[in-house]
Design an enzyme around this catalytic site. Structure first.
Site, PDB file in Angstrom:
ATOM      1  N   LEU A 170       0.834  -1.202   0.000  1.00  0.00           N
ATOM      2  CA  LEU A 170       0.000   0.000   0.000  1.00  0.00           C
ATOM      3  C   LEU A 170       0.866   1.249   0.000  1.00  0.00           C
ATOM      4  O   LEU A 170       1.934   1.282   0.631  1.00  0.00           O
ATOM      5  CB  LEU A 170      -0.905   0.006   1.233  1.00  0.00           C
ATOM      6  N   GLY A 189       1.116  -5.401   1.197  1.00  0.00           N
ATOM      7  CA  GLY A 189       0.085  -5.444   0.166  1.00  0.00           C
ATOM      8  C   GLY A 189       0.525  -6.208  -1.080  1.00  0.00           C
ATOM      9  O   GLY A 189      -0.306  -6.744  -1.815  1.00  0.00           O
ATOM     10  N   ASN A 207       4.773  -7.756   6.535  1.00  0.00           N
ATOM     11  CA  ASN A 207       5.691  -7.112   7.483  1.00  0.00           C
ATOM     12  C   ASN A 207       5.043  -5.980   8.283  1.00  0.00           C
ATOM     13  O   ASN A 207       5.731  -5.151   8.871  1.00  0.00           O
ATOM     14  CB  ASN A 207       6.914  -6.562   6.717  1.00  0.00           C
ATOM     15  N   GLU A 208       3.702  -5.959   8.298  1.00  0.00           N
ATOM     16  CA  GLU A 208       2.986  -4.829   8.912  1.00  0.00           C
ATOM     17  C   GLU A 208       3.431  -4.541  10.344  1.00  0.00           C
ATOM     18  O   GLU A 208       3.598  -3.384  10.723  1.00  0.00           O
ATOM     19  CB  GLU A 208       1.467  -5.075   8.889  1.00  0.00           C
TER      20      GLU A 208
HETATM   21  C1  LIG Z   1      -1.604  -0.862  18.011  1.00  0.00           C
HETATM   22  C2  LIG Z   1      -1.622  -0.100  16.756  1.00  0.00           C
HETATM   23  C3  LIG Z   1      -2.412  -0.809  15.707  1.00  0.00           C
HETATM   24  C4  LIG Z   1      -2.241  -0.066  14.419  1.00  0.00           C
HETATM   25  C5  LIG Z   1      -3.008  -0.669  13.311  1.00  0.00           C
HETATM   26  C6  LIG Z   1      -3.003   0.246  12.155  1.00  0.00           C
HETATM   27  C7  LIG Z   1      -3.530   0.010  11.017  1.00  0.00           C
HETATM   28  C8  LIG Z   1      -4.138  -1.248  10.609  1.00  0.00           C
HETATM   29  C9  LIG Z   1      -4.887  -1.017   9.476  1.00  0.00           C
HETATM   30  C10 LIG Z   1      -4.431  -1.194   8.304  1.00  0.00           C
HETATM   31  C11 LIG Z   1      -3.291  -1.971   7.868  1.00  0.00           C
HETATM   32  C12 LIG Z   1      -2.733  -1.367   6.652  1.00  0.00           C
HETATM   33  C13 LIG Z   1      -1.984  -2.357   5.859  1.00  0.00           C
HETATM   34  C14 LIG Z   1      -0.934  -2.002   5.155  1.00  0.00           C
HETATM   35  C15 LIG Z   1      -0.239  -2.927   4.294  1.00  0.00           C
HETATM   36  C16 LIG Z   1       0.857  -2.297   3.476  1.00  0.00           C
HETATM   37  O1  LIG Z   1       1.037  -2.661   2.365  1.00  0.00           O
HETATM   38  S1  LIG Z   1       1.790  -1.062   4.195  1.00  0.00           S
HETATM   39  C17 LIG Z   1       3.173  -0.832   3.098  1.00  0.00           C
HETATM   40  C18 LIG Z   1       4.254  -1.762   3.481  1.00  0.00           C
HETATM   41  N1  LIG Z   1       5.345  -1.676   2.540  1.00  0.00           N
HETATM   42  C19 LIG Z   1       6.623  -1.708   2.919  1.00  0.00           C
HETATM   43  O2  LIG Z   1       6.948  -1.796   4.084  1.00  0.00           O
HETATM   44  C20 LIG Z   1       7.640  -1.608   1.836  1.00  0.00           C
HETATM   45  C21 LIG Z   1       8.466  -0.385   1.955  1.00  0.00           C
HETATM   46  N2  LIG Z   1       9.401  -0.265   0.848  1.00  0.00           N
HETATM   47  C22 LIG Z   1      10.530  -0.982   0.780  1.00  0.00           C
HETATM   48  O3  LIG Z   1      10.857  -1.782   1.604  1.00  0.00           O
HETATM   49  C23 LIG Z   1      11.395  -0.714  -0.417  1.00  0.00           C
HETATM   50  O4  LIG Z   1      10.959   0.466  -1.026  1.00  0.00           O
HETATM   51  C24 LIG Z   1      11.387  -1.850  -1.472  1.00  0.00           C
HETATM   52  C25 LIG Z   1       9.976  -2.252  -1.856  1.00  0.00           C
HETATM   53  C26 LIG Z   1      12.155  -3.069  -0.942  1.00  0.00           C
HETATM   54  C27 LIG Z   1      12.105  -1.360  -2.754  1.00  0.00           C
HETATM   55  O5  LIG Z   1      13.379  -0.882  -2.443  1.00  0.00           O
HETATM   56  P1  LIG Z   1      14.145   0.096  -3.450  1.00  0.00           P
HETATM   57  O6  LIG Z   1      15.499   0.265  -2.908  1.00  0.00           O
HETATM   58  O7  LIG Z   1      13.983  -0.376  -4.832  1.00  0.00           O
HETATM   59  O8  LIG Z   1      13.304   1.454  -3.393  1.00  0.00           O
HETATM   60  P2  LIG Z   1      13.391   2.572  -2.252  1.00  0.00           P
HETATM   61  O9  LIG Z   1      13.228   1.978  -0.911  1.00  0.00           O
HETATM   62  O10 LIG Z   1      14.589   3.416  -2.502  1.00  0.00           O
HETATM   63  O11 LIG Z   1      12.052   3.417  -2.535  1.00  0.00           O
HETATM   64  C28 LIG Z   1      11.945   4.301  -3.641  1.00  0.00           C
HETATM   65  C29 LIG Z   1      10.922   5.371  -3.291  1.00  0.00           C
HETATM   66  O12 LIG Z   1       9.666   4.756  -3.050  1.00  0.00           O
HETATM   67  C30 LIG Z   1       9.179   5.138  -1.751  1.00  0.00           C
HETATM   68  N3  LIG Z   1       8.389   4.022  -1.198  1.00  0.00           N
HETATM   69  C31 LIG Z   1       8.791   2.774  -1.008  1.00  0.00           C
HETATM   70  N4  LIG Z   1       7.795   2.014  -0.541  1.00  0.00           N
HETATM   71  C32 LIG Z   1       6.724   2.824  -0.423  1.00  0.00           C
HETATM   72  C33 LIG Z   1       5.373   2.627   0.011  1.00  0.00           C
HETATM   73  N5  LIG Z   1       4.892   1.445   0.402  1.00  0.00           N
HETATM   74  N6  LIG Z   1       4.557   3.691   0.012  1.00  0.00           N
HETATM   75  C34 LIG Z   1       4.980   4.896  -0.394  1.00  0.00           C
HETATM   76  N7  LIG Z   1       6.250   5.145  -0.820  1.00  0.00           N
HETATM   77  C35 LIG Z   1       7.110   4.114  -0.835  1.00  0.00           C
HETATM   78  C36 LIG Z   1      10.437   5.449  -0.973  1.00  0.00           C
HETATM   79  O13 LIG Z   1      10.141   6.272   0.107  1.00  0.00           O
HETATM   80  C37 LIG Z   1      11.274   6.123  -2.019  1.00  0.00           C
HETATM   81  O14 LIG Z   1      10.759   7.438  -2.165  1.00  0.00           O
HETATM   82  P3  LIG Z   1      11.701   8.674  -2.589  1.00  0.00           P
HETATM   83  O15 LIG Z   1      12.764   8.804  -1.552  1.00  0.00           O
HETATM   84  O16 LIG Z   1      10.773   9.847  -2.591  1.00  0.00           O
HETATM   85  O17 LIG Z   1      12.233   8.317  -3.937  1.00  0.00           O
END
Ligand SMILES: CCCCC/C=C\C/C=C\CC/C=C/CC(=O)SCCNC(=O)CCNC(=O)[C@H](O)C(C)(C)COP(=O)(O)OP(=O)(O)OC[C@H]1O[C@@H](n2cnc3c(N)ncnc32)[C@H](O)[C@@H]1OP(=O)(O)O
Length: 289
Positions: free
Chosen positions: A94, A139, A161-162
């Protein structure tokens, strides 16, 4: 069978232009973040995620995905493959920016679009397969586990990994994961927020096969979809439904409640703070590279 060939938004360089004999665009607005193609010969649809840099799932991408899934089914495609135009990321899950300091109406539409896309994919009548050609956290893993078959390229990661980000994987994220991984492995992994390497994922059954190239991954998915060629599609769809109806009905009946829980949780100051720190870390890491 009359297969309708549809192409949506293929105008980006990372996907080679294929020469196709017949094309027909649907009247729906052209897509920005996806390419949707149907192979005339096999009748198999491929949905390619294309939202650089990491295919993070925002409202628009989720909506496009759902439209493509519907098209694949309406046009009676033989099956659907989901893959990515990136060489290193299937999808980063997400879009955290949709949940960090969100606008009220947009974040509601965002979560509703995620629910709809997932129900469409998980409940799809046609065979579905994921060619995971890059990292698939959170996601990304949700999309992969909603499919019936998964093949992955080496040296990437996949998992829910949430908890590591300080958020909770919703119940329907977990139930799809539990379809493919033994309960004990799932509980340990999801509570730890574990991201499996490709080899580990294969070992625990989270992915079915490992191959070295995207082309091989697509070929494996086609093989999987082809394995149903002598099976009556209607009988197949109803049988698949028996396995999946419980989760689908549960979410359908609880949609509003699920949305309210999501909103209540993400709006907690501690969750917003954790998300902000996590995003900052991602940005710092990205600048260093
Ligand atoms: C008690 C408290 C209870 C709380 C409960 C709360 C809520 C519960 C309700 C809902 C649950 C919601 C569920 C969510 C599920 C999800 O999917 S959350 C998203 C999880 N994703 C990640 O953790 C992945 C993060 N990203 C990475 O690890 C890496 O980016 C990658 C995928 C391994 C790729 O690596 P790479 O080196 O190629 O790229 P970069 O890391 O350099 O990233 C480039 C650029 O993209 C931005 N970015 C990366 N991931 C995301 C993302 N998921 N969303 C938005 N932006 C992202 C990153 O910041 C870089 O940006 P830039 O610096 O501006 O270029």
């Amino acid at each position: 069978m009359n297969i309708i060939r549809t192409v949506r938004s293929v105008a980006f360089s990372s996907i080679p232009n294929r020469t196709l004999s017949t094309t027909r665009s649907l009247s729906t607005p052209s897509a920005q973040y996806t390419a949707f193609e149907v192979n005339d010969k096999t009748g198999i649809a491929t949905l390619t995620l294309n939202r650089p840099p990491v295919n993070s799932l925002n409202l628009e991408l989720l909506t496009e995905m759902r439209n493509c899934l519907k098209d694949a089914e309406t046009n009676k495609c033989k099956g659907l493959i989901i893959t990515s135009s990136s060489n290193s990321v299937f999808t980063a899950g997400l879009d955290l920016l949709e949940m960090y300091q969100p606008q009220d109406e947009r974040v509601k539409s965002f979560w509703t679009a995620l629910q709809s896309m997932w129900m469409e994919l998980y409940g799809s009548k046609i065979p579905t397969a994921a060619a995971i050609n890059g990292h698939a956290p959170a996601g990304g893993c949700l999309i992969a586990t909603a499919c019936e078959y998964r093949v992955m390229l080496p040296n990437f990661t996949i998992g829910l990994n949430e908890t590591l980000i300080g958020i909770v994987a919703p119940k329907w994220f977990v139930s799809a994961f539990l379809n493919v991984v033994p309960r004990r492995v799932a509980e340990q992994a999801i509570t730890q927020g574990k991201l499996f390497t490709t080899a580990e994922a294969h070992n625990v059954g989270l992915v079915d096969d490992v191959v070295n190239t995207k082309e091989e991954a697509i070929a494996k998915c086609e093989q999987f979809i082809g394995s149903f060629k002598n099976v009556n599609p209607y009988a197949r769809a109803l049988t698949k439904q028996q396995f999946r109806i419980k989760e689908l009905q549960e979410l359908e009946q609880q949609r509003e409640k699920d949305l309210q829980i999501f909103l209540g949780l993400i709006m907690q100051p501690s969750v917003q703070k954790a998300m902000g720190i996590y995003l900052e870390g991602l940005k710092k890491k990205s600048k260093k590279q």
